[in-house]
Design a protein around this motif. Structure first.
Motif, PDB file in Angstrom:
ATOM      1  N   ALA A 342     -16.648  -0.882 -10.654  1.00 40.63           N
ATOM      2  CA  ALA A 342     -17.138  -0.193  -9.458  1.00 40.63           C
ATOM      3  C   ALA A 342     -16.458   1.161  -9.283  1.00 40.63           C
ATOM      4  CB  ALA A 342     -16.895  -1.068  -8.230  1.00 40.63           C
ATOM      5  N   TYR A 343     -15.148   1.209  -9.577  1.00 41.55           N
ATOM      6  CA  TYR A 343     -14.386   2.458  -9.434  1.00 41.55           C
ATOM      7  C   TYR A 343     -14.982   3.558 -10.300  1.00 41.55           C
ATOM      8  CZ  TYR A 343     -10.470   5.717  -9.983  1.00 41.55           C
ATOM      9  OH  TYR A 343      -9.695   6.851 -10.048  1.00 41.55           O
ATOM     10  N   ASP A 346     -18.478   4.826  -9.283  1.00 45.67           N
ATOM     11  CA  ASP A 346     -18.392   5.717  -8.121  1.00 45.67           C
ATOM     12  C   ASP A 346     -17.962   7.130  -8.510  1.00 45.67           C
ATOM     13  OD1 ASP A 346     -19.213   3.743  -6.423  1.00 45.67           O
ATOM     14  OD2 ASP A 346     -17.195   3.202  -5.748  1.00 45.67           O
ATOM     15  N   ARG A 347     -17.394   7.299  -9.694  1.00 45.23           N
ATOM     16  CA  ARG A 347     -16.953   8.616 -10.128  1.00 45.23           C
ATOM     17  C   ARG A 347     -17.976   9.342 -10.993  1.00 45.23           C
ATOM     18  NH1 ARG A 347     -13.719   6.225  -7.755  1.00 45.23           N
ATOM     19  NH2 ARG A 347     -11.809   7.067  -6.825  1.00 45.23           N
ATOM     20  N   PRO A 350     -23.549  11.784  -8.436  1.00 43.90           N
ATOM     21  CA  PRO A 350     -24.453  10.992  -7.590  1.00 43.90           C
ATOM     22  C   PRO A 350     -25.815  10.714  -8.225  1.00 43.90           C
ATOM     23  CG  PRO A 350     -23.293  12.618  -6.280  1.00 43.90           C
ATOM     24  CD  PRO A 350     -22.929  12.902  -7.712  1.00 43.90           C
ATOM     25  N   GLN A 353     -25.510   7.958 -10.734  1.00 43.89           N
ATOM     26  CA  GLN A 353     -25.286   6.652 -10.106  1.00 43.89           C
ATOM     27  C   GLN A 353     -26.599   5.987  -9.699  1.00 43.89           C
ATOM     28  OE1 GLN A 353     -22.334   6.454  -6.957  1.00 43.89           O
ATOM     29  NE2 GLN A 353     -21.269   8.250  -7.779  1.00 43.89           N
ATOM     30  N   TRP A 358     -26.866   1.951 -13.726  1.00 42.66           N
ATOM     31  CA  TRP A 358     -25.655   1.898 -12.900  1.00 42.66           C
ATOM     32  C   TRP A 358     -25.909   1.295 -11.534  1.00 42.66           C
ATOM     33  CZ3 TRP A 358     -22.061   1.590 -16.045  1.00 42.66           C
ATOM     34  CH2 TRP A 358     -22.056   2.348 -17.216  1.00 42.66           C
ATOM     35  N   LYS A 362     -23.445  -1.667 -10.498  1.00 41.60           N
ATOM     36  CA  LYS A 362     -22.714  -1.586  -9.224  1.00 41.60           C
ATOM     37  C   LYS A 362     -23.019  -2.832  -8.381  1.00 41.60           C
ATOM     38  CE  LYS A 362     -20.118   0.170  -6.011  1.00 41.60           C
ATOM     39  NZ  LYS A 362     -20.409   1.445  -5.330  1.00 41.60           N
TER      40      LYS A 362
END
Length: 664
Positions: A342-343, A346-347, A350, A353, A358, A362
């Motif tokens: 998850a970390y 999130d990087r 956007p 993601q 993803w 997630k």
């Protein structure tokens, strides 16, 4: 009597009848007329072969008679093309000009012009060359070099020098046609030491030391010494660890140091990172140089499976490389470290993601971390992914217990639009070339005819290709039109009789093999191009190596004598399917392991399974396949299998029970 171009759409009508989904129109041609047309077409093809023989014999009288008989035949222009080509060394410019005038904006016209330019260049007829050369069309290095030579002799010398500079500054050896103009340019003082150094560096960046050594011979002593040192660093990049040697003149050695660090990182990223820190403390590299080096280091850490090195790099530097972040997310998956998964997701940027891949992972990480407490957030992410007609979309739908989203929307093209496109001369020529076995020229004609088409025309061309059995061109056309929802064109039920028959036969002799998976593998391997050839030597619809075909033929009893047999759809599908069934048998009827083995080889798959020691869920194992090509291949084959079942009127789950419950 020959068939006119105007009459050909009537023949096409029967082949394109399936397109008329809601139309009540019927083909007005009686069966007898179709038989007459077919007979005439066969006769015309025979006459065309006689015309080729007449050209070879230089029988002008017979050739004239045959041309008259074939005046309305789609391939009639090829007769003049072949005839003029036979005597092109004599430069019959009057005939060439007449041919170019009659065949403007056609593939044949362009090919004739290119052949003429090559001959003019070979003969040194550069003044005439300028008359025929078209800079916007002719981008081949050989023709551009002839153009530069022509300009330097009879045209704009400043423009010639600019073109020569562009041709010189590449890291590969140029076409031999460039040698004369380069030699004249050098004699006139056009080659400076800086230009020699620039190409020397480019050659080494493309790992072409032979060319670099050749270029160095043209350098004066100061540059030659530096070039020798650069080649030494290229060969042994650890020489850079002698910091005092290279930091004596840091600016002078700047590009040498950067090249060496890139080379060192490819072998030992951790050592290269330390060297980068030392050099960047003394040399003020530009922002772009720093960003490129950090991105390169990150990717090399990932390629070398050095997760600690990459984590240290990301902790100390602001890495924005998406591929490296995705690699870290996959490494976290491989360790089943859901918090880190998850970390890293999130990087990602956007926009990235929000891709179905993803979104799925997630959501999956939230479920693993929080169970039902985060079910709302996870369901929302799964729901977004499940809208897609894809591997991840199907996985997400399974997680939610939903039906798959197929979104089949036929291309909004009418039969009239399809017939209008089918009548185009370029497509008619492509079809006839295919019929007489001139597949290379057929593809070129098709590509030329479709390259300037708009969205609607491309979709109509896709319908035409599908009706003609050119399934790879049908797929190519809808992809070029960026219309992905016509499943009939994107996922054709190609060679259906062969696939169904082979599937049944394989089931009787070996592990059961659904026809949908045969379709899926052929779609992924070749887009149903029966004469596809890969750089590795794989052939045909299911891209089989001749060695694999021979071994499979012995076990299956399929008739196979030589590699060209693999260009037969029946032989290729039979051998490819039997080989796929042996992989299914070897890997306990697990389709995604069999697909991975079909792409990467069973030995590699067995090695990957040994490394993971039956501890990974199926989706994690697939996501962390070491080869990105194989990872994509497996995911596509699984998704395509579901889509082909849907196209066949069958509901199929992405994964069987034994596959979904497996630990690998």
């Amino acid at each position: 009597m020959p068939v006119s171009i105007k009459a050909l759409p009537l023949l096409l009508a029967s082949l394109l009848a399936w397109i008329s989904l809601n139309s009540q129109a019927t083909t007005p041609e009686p069966e007898r007329q179709e038989e007459i047309q077919a007979t005439d077409t066969t006769s015309q093809r025979q006459l065309l072969q006689k015309a080729r023989l007449a050209i070879q014999r230089d029988d002008k009288k017979q050739l004239k008679q045959l041309k008259a008989l074939l005046s309305d035949y789609p391939l009639a222009p090829y007769i003049d093309y072949w005839a003029i080509g036979r005597y092109l060394r004599q430069l019959p410019l009057v005939e060439v000009d007449r041919f170019l005038s009659h065949n403007q904006n056609t593939a044949l016209g362009d090919w004739m012009r290119i052949r003429l330019l090559k001959e003019l260049g070979r003969q040194g007829r550069f003044k005439t060359y300028l008359k025929y050369y078209q800079p916007e069309k002719h981008r081949r290095a050989a023709l551009r070099c002839y153009h530069a030579d022509a300009l330097s002799r009879h045209g704009d010398k400043e423009k010639a020098n600019q073109l020569i500079n562009e041709l010189w500054l590449v890291g590969r050896s140029q076409a031999e046609e460039c040698d004369p103009v380069f030699a004249r340019w050098m004699r006139s003082g056009g080659l400076t030491q800086e230009k020699s150094w620039a190409r020397h560096l480019l050659a080494l960046k493309e790992d072409n030391p032979e060319l670099a050594t050749y270029i160095a011979r043209k350098m004066e002593p100061p540059f030659k010494r530096k070039a020798t040192l650069l080649r030494e660093v290229h060969k042994s990049p650890k020489l850079l660890l002698n910091y005092s040697r290279f930091l004596q003149a840091p600016e002078q050695n700047r590009d040498l140091i950067l090249h060496g660090l890139h080379r060192l990182a490819q072998k030992e990223a951790s050592i290269a990172e330390e060297a980068w820190r030392r050099y960047s403390a003394s040399i003020l590299f530009s922002d772009s140089e720093q960003a490129e080096m950090l991105r390169h280091l990150a990717r090399q850490f990932a390629r070398q499976d050095d997760i600690h090195g990459l984590l240290n790099l990301t902790n100390n530097q602001a890495i924005r490389d998406e591929r490296s972040i995705e690699w870290l997310a996959r490494q976290s998956l491989r360790k089943l470290d859901w918090e880190q998964v998850a970390y890293w997701i999130d990087r990602l940027p956007p926009k990235r993601q929000q891709r179905d891949r993803w979104l799925y992972w997630k959501a999956r990480s939230l479920v693993e971390l929080y169970g039902n407490s985060q079910s709302g957030a996870a369901s929302m992410l799964y729901g977004k992914a499940a809208r897609e007609r894809s591997y991840y979309g199907f996985l997400a739908a399974d997680a939610l217990g939903q039906n798959y989203s197929f979104v089949h929307r036929p291309a909004p093209i009418t039969p009239v639009e399809v017939q209008k496109i089918a009548q185009r001369a370029g497509l008619q020529r492509a079809r006839e070339l295919q019929a007489i076995g001139e597949l290379f020229h057929a593809r070129r004609e098709w590509n030329y005819a479709t390259r300037g088409m708009d969205h609607g025309e491309l979709l109509a061309a896709g319908k035409v290709a599908s009706a003609w059995g050119w399934y790879h061109k049908s797929i190519q056309s809808v992809l070029a039109a960026d219309y992905l929802d016509d499943l009939e064109l994107r996922f054709p039920l190609a060679f259906a009789d062969i696939v169904q028959s082979v599937s049944a036969q394989v089931g009787r002799q070996s592990a059961p093999l659904e026809p949908y998976m045969i379709y899926a593998v052929a779609r992924q391997e070749s887009h149903f191009s029966h004469d596809a050839k890969s750089s590795s030597g794989a052939l045909g619809l299911m891209q089989l190596l001749p060695s694999t075909a021979r071994a499979t033929a012995r076990r299956s009893g399929v008739r196979y004598r030589r590699s060209w047999d693999l260009l037969s759809p029946k032989t290729n599908i039979a051998l490819g399917s039997f080989y796929l069934s042996t992989l299914l048998h070897r890997f306990d009827n697990n389709r995604f392991l069999a697909a991975a083995a079909y792409n990467a080889g069973p030995t590699r798959v067995a090695k990957w399974l040994k490394e993971t020691r039956q501890r990974l869920p199926h989706d994690v194992w697939i996501e962390t396949i070491p080869y990105s090509e194989t990872r994509t291949y497996v995911q596509n084959v699984l998704a395509y299998t579901v889509i082909y079942a849907y196209r066949s009127g069958t509901k199929l789950q992405l994964l069987r029970a034994n596959e979904a419950s497996s630990k690998l």
